[in-house]
Design a protein around this motif. Structure first.
Motif, PDB file in Angstrom:
ATOM      1  N   TRP A  63       0.851  -1.175   0.000  1.00 46.91           N
ATOM      2  CA  TRP A  63       0.000   0.000   0.000  1.00 46.91           C
ATOM      3  C   TRP A  63       0.893   1.233   0.000  1.00 46.91           C
ATOM      4  N   ARG A  64       0.291   2.391   0.005  1.00 42.96           N
ATOM      5  CA  ARG A  64       1.099   3.614  -0.030  1.00 42.96           C
ATOM      6  C   ARG A  64       1.954   3.735   1.233  1.00 42.96           C
ATOM      7  N   GLN A  65       1.489   3.162   2.326  1.00 41.71           N
ATOM      8  CA  GLN A  65       2.229   3.219   3.588  1.00 41.71           C
ATOM      9  C   GLN A  65       3.292   2.118   3.675  1.00 41.71           C
ATOM     10  N   GLY A  66       3.408   1.284   2.641  1.00 37.06           N
ATOM     11  CA  GLY A  66       4.364   0.184   2.644  1.00 37.06           C
ATOM     12  C   GLY A  66       3.653  -1.159   2.592  1.00 37.06           C
ATOM     13  N   VAL A  67       4.411  -2.236   2.683  1.00 36.30           N
ATOM     14  CA  VAL A  67       3.836  -3.582   2.648  1.00 36.30           C
ATOM     15  C   VAL A  67       3.175  -3.864   3.991  1.00 36.30           C
ATOM     16  N   GLN A  68       1.877  -4.172   3.941  1.00 39.04           N
ATOM     17  CA  GLN A  68       1.119  -4.398   5.169  1.00 39.04           C
ATOM     18  C   GLN A  68       0.078  -5.487   4.946  1.00 39.04           C
ATOM     19  N   GLY A  69      -0.141  -6.273   5.986  1.00 37.22           N
ATOM     20  CA  GLY A  69      -1.266  -7.184   6.029  1.00 37.22           C
ATOM     21  C   GLY A  69      -2.249  -6.701   7.070  1.00 37.22           C
ATOM     22  N   LEU A  70      -3.371  -7.372   7.168  1.00 38.00           N
ATOM     23  CA  LEU A  70      -4.392  -6.981   8.140  1.00 38.00           C
ATOM     24  C   LEU A  70      -4.093  -7.588   9.501  1.00 38.00           C
ATOM     25  N   GLU A  71      -4.121  -6.757  10.525  1.00 35.47           N
ATOM     26  CA  GLU A  71      -4.016  -7.224  11.896  1.00 35.47           C
ATOM     27  C   GLU A  71      -5.414  -7.416  12.473  1.00 35.47           C
ATOM     28  N   ALA A  72      -5.479  -8.001  13.638  1.00 37.32           N
ATOM     29  CA  ALA A  72      -6.770  -8.273  14.270  1.00 37.32           C
ATOM     30  C   ALA A  72      -7.565  -6.981  14.422  1.00 37.32           C
ATOM     31  N   GLY A  73      -8.837  -7.007  14.005  1.00 39.00           N
ATOM     32  CA  GLY A  73      -9.710  -5.853  14.140  1.00 39.00           C
ATOM     33  C   GLY A  73      -9.585  -4.833  13.031  1.00 39.00           C
ATOM     34  N   GLN A  74      -8.654  -5.052  12.103  1.00 41.40           N
ATOM     35  CA  GLN A  74      -8.458  -4.082  11.035  1.00 41.40           C
ATOM     36  C   GLN A  74      -9.261  -4.445   9.784  1.00 41.40           C
ATOM     37  N   VAL A  75      -9.506  -3.434   8.973  1.00 37.74           N
ATOM     38  CA  VAL A  75     -10.004  -3.601   7.606  1.00 37.74           C
ATOM     39  C   VAL A  75      -9.122  -2.719   6.723  1.00 37.74           C
ATOM     40  N   VAL A  76      -9.289  -2.840   5.422  1.00 43.00           N
ATOM     41  CA  VAL A  76      -8.618  -1.895   4.525  1.00 43.00           C
ATOM     42  C   VAL A  76      -9.439  -0.610   4.530  1.00 43.00           C
ATOM     43  N   CYS A  77      -8.892   0.422   5.139  1.00 43.35           N
ATOM     44  CA  CYS A  77      -9.569   1.705   5.259  1.00 43.35           C
ATOM     45  C   CYS A  77      -9.348   2.553   4.011  1.00 43.35           C
ATOM     46  N   HIS A  78     -10.250   3.501   3.782  1.00 44.54           N
ATOM     47  CA  HIS A  78     -10.012   4.492   2.739  1.00 44.54           C
ATOM     48  C   HIS A  78      -8.836   5.377   3.146  1.00 44.54           C
ATOM     49  N   ASN A  79      -8.781   5.728   4.409  1.00 43.20           N
ATOM     50  CA  ASN A  79      -7.685   6.486   5.015  1.00 43.20           C
ATOM     51  C   ASN A  79      -7.671   7.978   4.687  1.00 43.20           C
ATOM     52  N   ASP A  80      -8.555   8.439   3.801  1.00 45.77           N
ATOM     53  CA  ASP A  80      -8.572   9.871   3.480  1.00 45.77           C
ATOM     54  C   ASP A  80      -9.989  10.318   3.109  1.00 45.77           C
ATOM     55  N   PRO A  81     -11.008   9.950   3.925  1.00 40.95           N
ATOM     56  CA  PRO A  81     -12.388  10.286   3.571  1.00 40.95           C
ATOM     57  C   PRO A  81     -12.790  11.697   3.982  1.00 40.95           C
ATOM     58  N   GLY A  82     -11.891  12.646   3.756  1.00 36.99           N
ATOM     59  CA  GLY A  82     -12.183  14.034   4.074  1.00 36.99           C
ATOM     60  C   GLY A  82     -13.213  14.621   3.130  1.00 36.99           C
ATOM     61  N   LEU A  83     -13.790  15.742   3.527  1.00 40.56           N
ATOM     62  CA  LEU A  83     -14.844  16.390   2.748  1.00 40.56           C
ATOM     63  C   LEU A  83     -14.408  16.669   1.315  1.00 40.56           C
ATOM     64  N   TYR A  84     -13.136  16.975   1.109  1.00 38.46           N
ATOM     65  CA  TYR A  84     -12.603  17.267  -0.217  1.00 38.46           C
ATOM     66  C   TYR A  84     -12.617  16.042  -1.134  1.00 38.46           C
ATOM     67  N   ASN A  85     -12.824  14.848  -0.585  1.00 38.07           N
ATOM     68  CA  ASN A  85     -12.913  13.634  -1.390  1.00 38.07           C
ATOM     69  C   ASN A  85     -14.346  13.114  -1.521  1.00 38.07           C
ATOM     70  N   TRP A  86     -15.312  13.821  -0.947  1.00 40.16           N
ATOM     71  CA  TRP A  86     -16.711  13.460  -1.158  1.00 40.16           C
ATOM     72  C   TRP A  86     -17.147  13.980  -2.527  1.00 40.16           C
ATOM     73  N   VAL A  87     -18.004  13.229  -3.185  1.00 41.61           N
ATOM     74  CA  VAL A  87     -18.709  13.733  -4.363  1.00 41.61           C
ATOM     75  C   VAL A  87     -20.121  14.082  -3.900  1.00 41.61           C
ATOM     76  N   VAL A  88     -20.515  15.328  -4.130  1.00 39.64           N
ATOM     77  CA  VAL A  88     -21.797  15.832  -3.644  1.00 39.64           C
ATOM     78  C   VAL A  88     -22.637  16.271  -4.840  1.00 39.64           C
ATOM     79  N   VAL A  89     -23.880  15.804  -4.888  1.00 42.33           N
ATOM     80  CA  VAL A  89     -24.812  16.154  -5.955  1.00 42.33           C
ATOM     81  C   VAL A  89     -26.066  16.748  -5.317  1.00 42.33           C
ATOM     82  N   ASP A  90     -26.382  17.994  -5.669  1.00 45.60           N
ATOM     83  CA  ASP A  90     -27.553  18.678  -5.109  1.00 45.60           C
ATOM     84  C   ASP A  90     -27.568  18.623  -3.584  1.00 45.60           C
TER      85      ASP A  90
END
Length: 264
Positions: free
Chosen positions: A109-136
Motif C-alpha cells: 500500500w502507499r504506507q508500505g507492505v502491510q497485512g491486516l491485523e486483528a480488528g483491522q479492515v482496509v480503510c479508505h484512510n482519506d475520507p475528508g470532505l474534499y474527497n466526497w462527491v456531492v450532488v444537489d
C-alpha cells in the motif's frame, strides 16, 4: 481527447474526454496501485455504490477511473447539512461492511507492505470532505483511493468527522457536539465521546504517516508539504485541542439530536 488538469494537494489529476465520448479521470500511479485496484474490484463485486470503476492504465502510466459527476468541497470554508453528513457516514459503514471480506494478505500500500491485523479492515484512510462527491447537496460517492490500506475502521470515521462535522475549524461547540453524536449514532457501535477521542488519535496518526512518507520520498506526501498543507493541518490540530473540552461538555447524554440543521 480533451484534457483538463484538476489541481490537488498530491499533484492533481487529469479529467479526460475519451474518444468514445466518456469522461474519465487519469491519475498518477505507484507501487500501491495494484492493491488499490484489487480493493476497488472487490467493492464493485460487493455492489457498493459511489466507488469509481477502474478502466486500466493509459500510455503515460496513469490509472484510468470513472469520473464521478458532482462537486467536491473545501472543508476550510464549505459545509454540508446534517442529512448529507448522515449519508456519508452511512456510506462509510456500508464500505467497512463490504470490505471485511477483502483479506488478500500482505500487499504493498502507499504506507508500505502491510497485512491486516486483528480488528483491522482496509480503510479508505482519506475520507475528508474534499474527497466526497456531492450532488444537489447530497453525498454521492468517494474518490481518491490511493491512500487506502489496513487500519482501524474507527480511524476512517474519525477522519470523516474531522472535516465533515467539521472539527478542523471553529463552529459553535453545541453544533459540533450534535453533529458528532449524529455521526456516532448513524455509524453504530461507538459513543460520541469515544469518537471524539478517536479524532484526536487519528490526527496524530496523520502526522506520523506524513513523516514516514517524507522519509520514503513519496511524491504525493512531498507535494502536501510543499503546498503548506502539513503546516496548516498542525495549526488546525492545535486549535482543535484547545476547543476539545468545550465540545466534550456539549455532547448530549444520549443519541444524536434529530432536528435538521443547515451546514455550519
Amino acid at each position: 481527447m480533451e484534457r483538463e488538469h484538476l489541481p490537488g494537494g498530491s499533484g492533481g489529476v487529469w479529467r479526460v474526454r475519451e474518444a468514445d465520448g466518456e469522461t474519465r479521470v487519469h491519475r498518477p500511479t505507484g507501487p500501491w496501485t495494484p492493491a488499490v485496484h484489487a480493493l476497488l474490484a472487490h467493492l464493485e463485486g460487493q455492489g457498493l455504490g459511489g466507488v469509481p470503476h477502474v478502466h486500466g492504465i493509459d500510455d503515460d502510466g496513469r490509472e484510468i477511473l470513472d469520473y464521478l459527476p458532482g462537486s467536491t468541497l473545501d472543508p476550510e470554508v464549505d459545509g454540508v447539512s446534517d442529512a448529507a453528513l448522515g449519508e456519508a457516514v452511512s456510506w462509510l459503514r456500508r464500505y467497512h461492511d463490504a470490505v471485511r471480506s477483502f483479506a488478500p494478505g500482505a500487499l504493498e500500500w502507499r504506507q508500505g507492505v502491510q497485512g491486516l491485523e486483528a480488528g483491522q479492515v482496509v480503510c479508505h484512510n482519506d475520507p475528508g470532505l474534499y474527497n466526497w462527491v456531492v450532488v444537489d447537496g447530497a453525498f454521492a460517492g468517494m474518490i481518491d483511493w490511493d491512500r487506502a490500506g489496513p487500519g482501524d475502521p474507527l480511524d476512517d470515521l474519525a477522519f470523516l468527522c474531522w472535516s465533515g462535522v467539521p472539527l478542523l475549524r471553529e463552529i459553535p461547540p453545541a453544533d459540533a457536539a450534535r453533529r458528532l453524536a449524529l455521526a456516532a449514532e448513524t455509524y453504530g457501535g461507538v459513543t460520541p465521546r469515544a469518537l471524539l477521542d478517536a479524532v484526536e488519535r487519528r490526527m496524530a496518526l496523520i502526522s506520523e504517516r506524513w513523516r514516514a512518507g517524507i522519509e520514503r520520498g513519496d511524491p504525493g506526501t512531498l507535494a502536501l508539504r510543499d503546498a503548506g498543507i502539513m503546516d496548516r493541518h498542525h495549526r488546525r490540530v492545535a486549535e482543535f485541542s484547545r476547543r476539545r473540552g468545550q465540545i466534550m461538555a456539549a455532547l448530549p447524554p444520549g443519541g444524536a439530536r434529530r432536528n435538521e440543521k443547515e451546514a455550519p
